[in-house]
Structure formats: structure tokens, C-alpha cells
Design a protein around this motif. Structure first.
Motif, PDB file in Angstrom:
ATOM      1  N   ASN A  87       0.821  -1.204   0.000  1.00  0.00           N
ATOM      2  CA  ASN A  87       0.000   0.000   0.000  1.00  0.00           C
ATOM      3  C   ASN A  87       0.856   1.254   0.000  1.00  0.00           C
ATOM      4  OD1 ASN A  87      -2.591   1.103  -0.088  1.00  0.00           O
ATOM      5  ND2 ASN A  87      -2.632   1.453   2.111  1.00  0.00           N
ATOM      6  N   LEU A  88       1.983   1.216   0.728  1.00  0.00           N
ATOM      7  CA  LEU A  88       2.880   2.358   0.720  1.00  0.00           C
ATOM      8  C   LEU A  88       3.411   2.615  -0.683  1.00  0.00           C
ATOM      9  CD1 LEU A  88       4.629   4.552   2.007  1.00  0.00           C
ATOM     10  CD2 LEU A  88       6.336   2.787   2.486  1.00  0.00           C
ATOM     11  N   LEU A  89       3.889   1.570  -1.365  1.00  0.00           N
ATOM     12  CA  LEU A  89       4.420   1.734  -2.716  1.00  0.00           C
ATOM     13  C   LEU A  89       3.322   2.167  -3.682  1.00  0.00           C
ATOM     14  CD1 LEU A  89       6.794  -1.358  -2.818  1.00  0.00           C
ATOM     15  CD2 LEU A  89       7.427   1.046  -2.560  1.00  0.00           C
ATOM     16  N   ASN A  90       2.101   1.725  -3.431  1.00  0.00           N
ATOM     17  CA  ASN A  90       0.978   2.166  -4.245  1.00  0.00           C
ATOM     18  C   ASN A  90       0.797   3.681  -4.152  1.00  0.00           C
ATOM     19  OD1 ASN A  90      -1.708   2.313  -5.499  1.00  0.00           O
ATOM     20  ND2 ASN A  90      -2.484   2.407  -3.414  1.00  0.00           N
ATOM     21  N   TYR A  91       1.090   4.243  -2.965  1.00  0.00           N
ATOM     22  CA  TYR A  91       0.921   5.676  -2.787  1.00  0.00           C
ATOM     23  C   TYR A  91       2.071   6.493  -3.368  1.00  0.00           C
ATOM     24  CZ  TYR A  91      -3.469   5.745  -0.331  1.00  0.00           C
ATOM     25  OH  TYR A  91      -4.808   5.659  -0.049  1.00  0.00           O
ATOM     26  N   LEU A  92       2.843   5.881  -4.237  1.00  0.00           N
ATOM     27  CA  LEU A  92       3.771   6.645  -5.071  1.00  0.00           C
ATOM     28  C   LEU A  92       3.030   7.403  -6.171  1.00  0.00           C
ATOM     29  CD1 LEU A  92       6.707   4.113  -5.532  1.00  0.00           C
ATOM     30  CD2 LEU A  92       6.913   6.408  -4.565  1.00  0.00           C
ATOM     31  N   TRP A  93       1.748   7.033  -6.424  1.00  0.00           N
ATOM     32  CA  TRP A  93       1.081   7.631  -7.585  1.00  0.00           C
ATOM     33  C   TRP A  93       0.929   9.151  -7.518  1.00  0.00           C
ATOM     34  CZ3 TRP A  93      -3.488  10.222  -7.001  1.00  0.00           C
ATOM     35  CH2 TRP A  93      -4.366   9.852  -5.973  1.00  0.00           C
ATOM     36  N   PRO A  94       0.653   9.765  -6.357  1.00  0.00           N
ATOM     37  CA  PRO A  94       0.608  11.236  -6.379  1.00  0.00           C
ATOM     38  C   PRO A  94       1.958  11.853  -6.734  1.00  0.00           C
ATOM     39  CG  PRO A  94      -0.509  10.383  -4.429  1.00  0.00           C
ATOM     40  CD  PRO A  94       0.256   9.243  -5.034  1.00  0.00           C
ATOM     41  N   LEU A  95       3.041  11.272  -6.184  1.00  0.00           N
ATOM     42  CA  LEU A  95       4.382  11.777  -6.494  1.00  0.00           C
ATOM     43  C   LEU A  95       4.686  11.586  -7.976  1.00  0.00           C
ATOM     44  CD1 LEU A  95       7.079  12.959  -5.574  1.00  0.00           C
ATOM     45  CD2 LEU A  95       7.815  10.642  -4.984  1.00  0.00           C
ATOM     46  N   MET A 120       7.782  15.410   0.507  1.00  0.00           N
ATOM     47  CA  MET A 120       7.209  15.569   1.847  1.00  0.00           C
ATOM     48  C   MET A 120       5.879  14.826   1.961  1.00  0.00           C
ATOM     49  SD  MET A 120       7.921  19.612   2.675  1.00  0.00           S
ATOM     50  CE  MET A 120       6.809  19.594   4.090  1.00  0.00           C
ATOM     51  N   GLY A 121       5.071  14.951   0.920  1.00  0.00           N
ATOM     52  CA  GLY A 121       3.785  14.266   0.933  1.00  0.00           C
ATOM     53  C   GLY A 121       3.938  12.766   0.986  1.00  0.00           C
ATOM     54  N   PHE A 122       4.898  12.239   0.230  1.00  0.00           N
ATOM     55  CA  PHE A 122       5.117  10.791   0.215  1.00  0.00           C
ATOM     56  C   PHE A 122       5.601  10.295   1.572  1.00  0.00           C
ATOM     57  CE2 PHE A 122       7.906   7.071  -0.637  1.00  0.00           C
ATOM     58  CZ  PHE A 122       6.893   6.193  -0.992  1.00  0.00           C
ATOM     59  N   ILE A 123       6.507  11.047   2.202  1.00  0.00           N
ATOM     60  CA  ILE A 123       6.992  10.662   3.534  1.00  0.00           C
ATOM     61  C   ILE A 123       5.835  10.687   4.533  1.00  0.00           C
ATOM     62  CG2 ILE A 123       8.502  11.298   5.450  1.00  0.00           C
ATOM     63  CD1 ILE A 123      10.474  12.393   3.360  1.00  0.00           C
ATOM     64  N   GLY A 124       5.006  11.730   4.463  1.00  0.00           N
ATOM     65  CA  GLY A 124       3.861  11.813   5.351  1.00  0.00           C
ATOM     66  C   GLY A 124       2.889  10.674   5.132  1.00  0.00           C
ATOM     67  N   ALA A 125       2.619  10.359   3.862  1.00  0.00           N
ATOM     68  CA  ALA A 125       1.738   9.232   3.551  1.00  0.00           C
ATOM     69  C   ALA A 125       2.338   7.929   4.063  1.00  0.00           C
ATOM     70  CB  ALA A 125       1.497   9.145   2.044  1.00  0.00           C
ATOM     71  N   GLY A 126       3.658   7.804   3.939  1.00  0.00           N
ATOM     72  CA  GLY A 126       4.329   6.598   4.425  1.00  0.00           C
ATOM     73  C   GLY A 126       4.161   6.416   5.923  1.00  0.00           C
ATOM     74  N   SER A 235      -3.255  15.164  -3.520  1.00  0.00           N
ATOM     75  CA  SER A 235      -3.727  13.780  -3.410  1.00  0.00           C
ATOM     76  C   SER A 235      -3.140  13.031  -2.219  1.00  0.00           C
ATOM     77  CB  SER A 235      -3.403  13.009  -4.694  1.00  0.00           C
ATOM     78  OG  SER A 235      -4.076  13.576  -5.803  1.00  0.00           O
ATOM     79  N   TYR A 236      -2.043  13.525  -1.660  1.00  0.00           N
ATOM     80  CA  TYR A 236      -1.467  12.842  -0.502  1.00  0.00           C
ATOM     81  C   TYR A 236      -2.355  12.943   0.737  1.00  0.00           C
ATOM     82  CZ  TYR A 236       2.936  11.450  -2.515  1.00  0.00           C
ATOM     83  OH  TYR A 236       3.893  10.831  -3.268  1.00  0.00           O
ATOM     84  N   SER A 237      -3.378  13.786   0.670  1.00  0.00           N
ATOM     85  CA  SER A 237      -4.318  13.848   1.787  1.00  0.00           C
ATOM     86  C   SER A 237      -5.245  12.629   1.811  1.00  0.00           C
ATOM     87  CB  SER A 237      -5.156  15.129   1.712  1.00  0.00           C
ATOM     88  OG  SER A 237      -5.883  15.182   0.499  1.00  0.00           O
ATOM     89  N   THR A 238      -5.233  11.814   0.742  1.00  0.00           N
ATOM     90  CA  THR A 238      -6.114  10.645   0.689  1.00  0.00           C
ATOM     91  C   THR A 238      -5.870   9.677   1.842  1.00  0.00           C
ATOM     92  OG1 THR A 238      -6.191  10.827  -1.726  1.00  0.00           O
ATOM     93  CG2 THR A 238      -6.993   8.781  -0.763  1.00  0.00           C
ATOM     94  N   PRO A 239      -4.634   9.165   2.051  1.00  0.00           N
ATOM     95  CA  PRO A 239      -4.437   8.234   3.177  1.00  0.00           C
ATOM     96  C   PRO A 239      -4.653   8.896   4.523  1.00  0.00           C
ATOM     97  CG  PRO A 239      -2.323   8.843   2.209  1.00  0.00           C
ATOM     98  CD  PRO A 239      -3.392   9.351   1.280  1.00  0.00           C
ATOM     99  N   ALA A 261       2.933  13.300  10.432  1.00  0.00           N
ATOM    100  CA  ALA A 261       2.449  12.977   9.085  1.00  0.00           C
ATOM    101  C   ALA A 261       1.524  14.067   8.563  1.00  0.00           C
ATOM    102  CB  ALA A 261       1.730  11.634   9.098  1.00  0.00           C
ATOM    103  N   ILE A 262       0.645  14.573   9.420  1.00  0.00           N
ATOM    104  CA  ILE A 262      -0.284  15.622   9.014  1.00  0.00           C
ATOM    105  C   ILE A 262       0.475  16.870   8.578  1.00  0.00           C
ATOM    106  CG2 ILE A 262      -2.034  17.232   9.877  1.00  0.00           C
ATOM    107  CD1 ILE A 262      -3.081  14.911  11.613  1.00  0.00           C
ATOM    108  N   LEU A 263       1.489  17.257   9.357  1.00  0.00           N
ATOM    109  CA  LEU A 263       2.277  18.438   9.013  1.00  0.00           C
ATOM    110  C   LEU A 263       3.009  18.245   7.688  1.00  0.00           C
ATOM    111  CD1 LEU A 263       3.779  19.397  12.505  1.00  0.00           C
ATOM    112  CD2 LEU A 263       1.990  20.597  11.226  1.00  0.00           C
ATOM    113  N   LEU A 264       3.568  17.061   7.479  1.00  0.00           N
ATOM    114  CA  LEU A 264       4.286  16.793   6.232  1.00  0.00           C
ATOM    115  C   LEU A 264       3.349  16.828   5.036  1.00  0.00           C
ATOM    116  CD1 LEU A 264       6.660  13.921   7.417  1.00  0.00           C
ATOM    117  CD2 LEU A 264       7.378  16.152   6.519  1.00  0.00           C
ATOM    118  N   ILE A 265       2.185  16.190   5.175  1.00  0.00           N
ATOM    119  CA  ILE A 265       1.242  16.130   4.052  1.00  0.00           C
ATOM    120  C   ILE A 265       0.688  17.518   3.734  1.00  0.00           C
ATOM    121  CG2 ILE A 265      -1.025  15.273   3.341  1.00  0.00           C
ATOM    122  CD1 ILE A 265      -0.352  12.675   4.862  1.00  0.00           C
ATOM    123  N   LEU A 266       0.275  18.250   4.766  1.00  0.00           N
ATOM    124  CA  LEU A 266      -0.276  19.577   4.523  1.00  0.00           C
ATOM    125  C   LEU A 266       0.802  20.535   4.016  1.00  0.00           C
ATOM    126  CD1 LEU A 266      -2.665  20.035   7.598  1.00  0.00           C
ATOM    127  CD2 LEU A 266      -3.222  19.320   5.262  1.00  0.00           C
ATOM    128  N   GLY A 267       2.005  20.418   4.575  1.00  0.00           N
ATOM    129  CA  GLY A 267       3.101  21.257   4.102  1.00  0.00           C
ATOM    130  C   GLY A 267       3.471  20.944   2.672  1.00  0.00           C
TER     131      GLY A 267
END
Length: 285
Positions: A87-95, A120-126, A235-239, A261-267
Motif C-alpha cells: 500500500n505504501l508503494l501504491n501511494y507513489l502515484w501522487p508523487l 514531503m507528501g510521500f513521507i507523510g503518507a508513508g 492527493s497525498y491527503s487521501t491516506p 504525518a499531518i504536518l508533512l502532508i499539509l506542508g
């Protein structure tokens, strides 16, 4: 709003955020059956404009490539690797949407903000997806590659939507139906027969109307109208939203890494969207 891509993209993301919560109610059903029925239900959203489903063969194949190809690869990834890592690797799609934009969308270019925001978004999603616990193992390499391939399919499909000849958004119903029927074929070939309860049938209907149907109509229009670099960052706000909804429904809980994670994704989303706005203002003047 119908011509404003960001609210449309956010609408799709909000619907996708409900996927985990609704999916938990169908976890006893075979995955391809769930996808097949949900996509067929989703096709009904534009059945009243079925004439608009007639599109050039290449457009239809692109739709099937995105909707069926993505789910096919992702579900086999889950069979070949632990769900957390897949699932983490799947969330490469926004990046990937952000990074591949210059290749598939002529006239777009990446800035340092886009790249930093995407990472940043990918790390937060991770952090959200794995809870900070990740153990990649070579024995699951096939599954990892399938998950990355699924991310590649969804990102390229999303970018190709803006390159296709003009077609009615209602044609997404045809894409959903064709992909749903192919998913049901996979169910017949690879899975045991399904026996949904009455409540599960109702959940399948909700999936088709929302995250497995309605979201695709919103996503298609957003990507055809908007800047994929901004939409990819958002799109990283999805997870994140999915986890918050699971927690609110009592099916999950937030861990201590959630705030980071929230700070990374929003940032990351902020960094990814601000340049586009400034650029738009420059063009307007």
C-alpha cells in the motif's frame, strides 16, 4: 465549481477517503468481486447518457488501462507482498503524477517546490500507512514491483486524461462498466464464488456510487481542467483522510506519528500548490 479543478479533485479525494471504511465492511468478499460489482454500479451514474459512452477505441482502451489495469496490478501486489508495504508503494502515484507531468503534459515544468512538496507528501503518507514500521524484504520483490506498476498505471492514466481528444465526462460510465466486467471475469477465474449478505450488497452499492464510481467522474474532469502538479500534491491527503475516517468510525486509531504525518502532508500540499497559483496570477497580469 464544475469548472474549478481543485474542488473537483478534492471531492474525488474525499470519496476515496471512505474506501477503507466501506471496504472493511466487505473484507470477507473476494477483492475482484468487490471491484467488479462496484464499478458496474458506478457505471449507472451516467447510464442516462449512454450515447456519450461511444468514444474512439484509443480513448476506451485508456479508460480500461486506468480503471482495470490499476486494480488488477494492485490486488495481485497484495497477494505477493504484505499489505502495509504494498500500500505504501501504491501511494507513489501522487508523487509520480507530479514528477511525470513535464513528460506527459507539454508546457508544464517542475520547480524545486513541486519536488520538495511531493517528497514531503510521500513521507507523510508513508508514516500514515505504515505507522513508522517498514520492513522491505527481497522475498516480496514481485509484489513490490506490482504495487509500483499499479502506481505507475494510475499516474500515467491521470495525466493522459488531459491528452486525449475531447470526450464527454459521461463516458467514464463506459470505462467503469468495461473494467467492472473484466474484474468480474478475474473473479470467476481466480477467486471462489462470493455470497454477499444484504448489508454487503448495500455497501457495494455505496462503493459504486462513491469511491469506486462517483470519484472517477470527478477525477476525470479535475485532471482534464487542472494542473496535475497541484492535484498530485493535494492527493497525498487521501491516506490521511482515510485514517481519520477510520478512527472516527471506531475501526482504527491514530498513532503518535500522525501529527508529524499531518504536518508533512499539509506542508507538501501547500508547497505543491502555491507555485501554480502564482504562475496563474502572473499569466493573468
Amino acid at each position: 465549481m464544475l469548472n474549478n479543478p481543485m474542488p473537483l479533485a478534492l471531492g474525488a479525494i474525499l470519496l476515496w477517503a471512505s474506501l477503507a471504511t466501506l471496504g472493511a465492511l466487505t473484507r470477507t468478499l473476494p477483492p475482484f468481486f468487490v471491484v467488479g460489482v462496484s464499478l458496474c454500479v458506478g457505471s449507472l451514474l451516467s447510464a442516462h447518457r449512454i450515447r456519450d459512452w461511444k468514444v474512439p477505441p484509443l480513448t476506451l482502451l485508456t479508460g480500461i488501462y486506468g480503471l482495470f489495469g490499476y486494480h488488477f496490478l494492485l490486488f495481485f501486489a497484495f497477494r505477493q507482498a504484505p499489505a502495509l508495504e504494498a500500500n505504501l508503494l501504491n501511494y507513489l502515484w501522487p508523487l509520480l503524477i507530479v514528477m511525470l507531468s513535464p513528460l506527459l503534459r507539454p508546457g508544464t515544468r517542475l520547480t524545486r517546490r513541486h519536488i520538495i512538496g511531493g517528497v514531503m507528501g510521500f513521507i507523510g503518507a508513508g508514516l500514515i500507512v505504515t505507522g513508522g514500521k517498514l520492513a522491505l524484504s527481497q522475498q516480496y520483490l514481485t509484489g513490490y514491483l506490482l504495487a509500483i506498476s499499479a502506481a505507475m498505471v494510475w499516474s500515467t492514466f491521470s495525466l493522459l486524461l488531459g491528452r486525449l481528444p475531447a470526450f464527454s465526462g459521461s463516458a467514464m460510465g463506459g470505462f467503469c462498466l468495461a473494467s467492472g466486467l473484466l474484474s468480474l471475469l478475474c473473479h470467476a477465474l481466480f477467486e471462489s464464488p462470493a455470497h454477499p449478505s444484504a448489508s454487503q450488497w448495500a455497501t457495494l452499492a455505496l462503493l459504486g456510487l462513491g469511491p469506486m464510481g462517483g470519484a472517477f467522474f470527478l477525477w476525470e474532469r479535475a485532471l482534464r481542467l487542472g494542473d496535475p502538479r497541484q492535484i498530485g500534491s493535494l492527493s497525498y491527503s487521501t491516506p490521511l483522510l482515510s485514517t481519520l475516517l477510520l478512527s472516527a468510525s471506531g475501526q482504527g486509531q491514530l498513532n503518535s506519528l500522525a501529527a508529524v504525518a499531518i504536518l508533512l502532508i499539509l506542508g507538501g500540499a501547500l508547497l505543491g500548490t502555491l507555485p501554480g497559483r502564482r504562475h496563474a496570477q502572473t499569466q493573468a497580469t
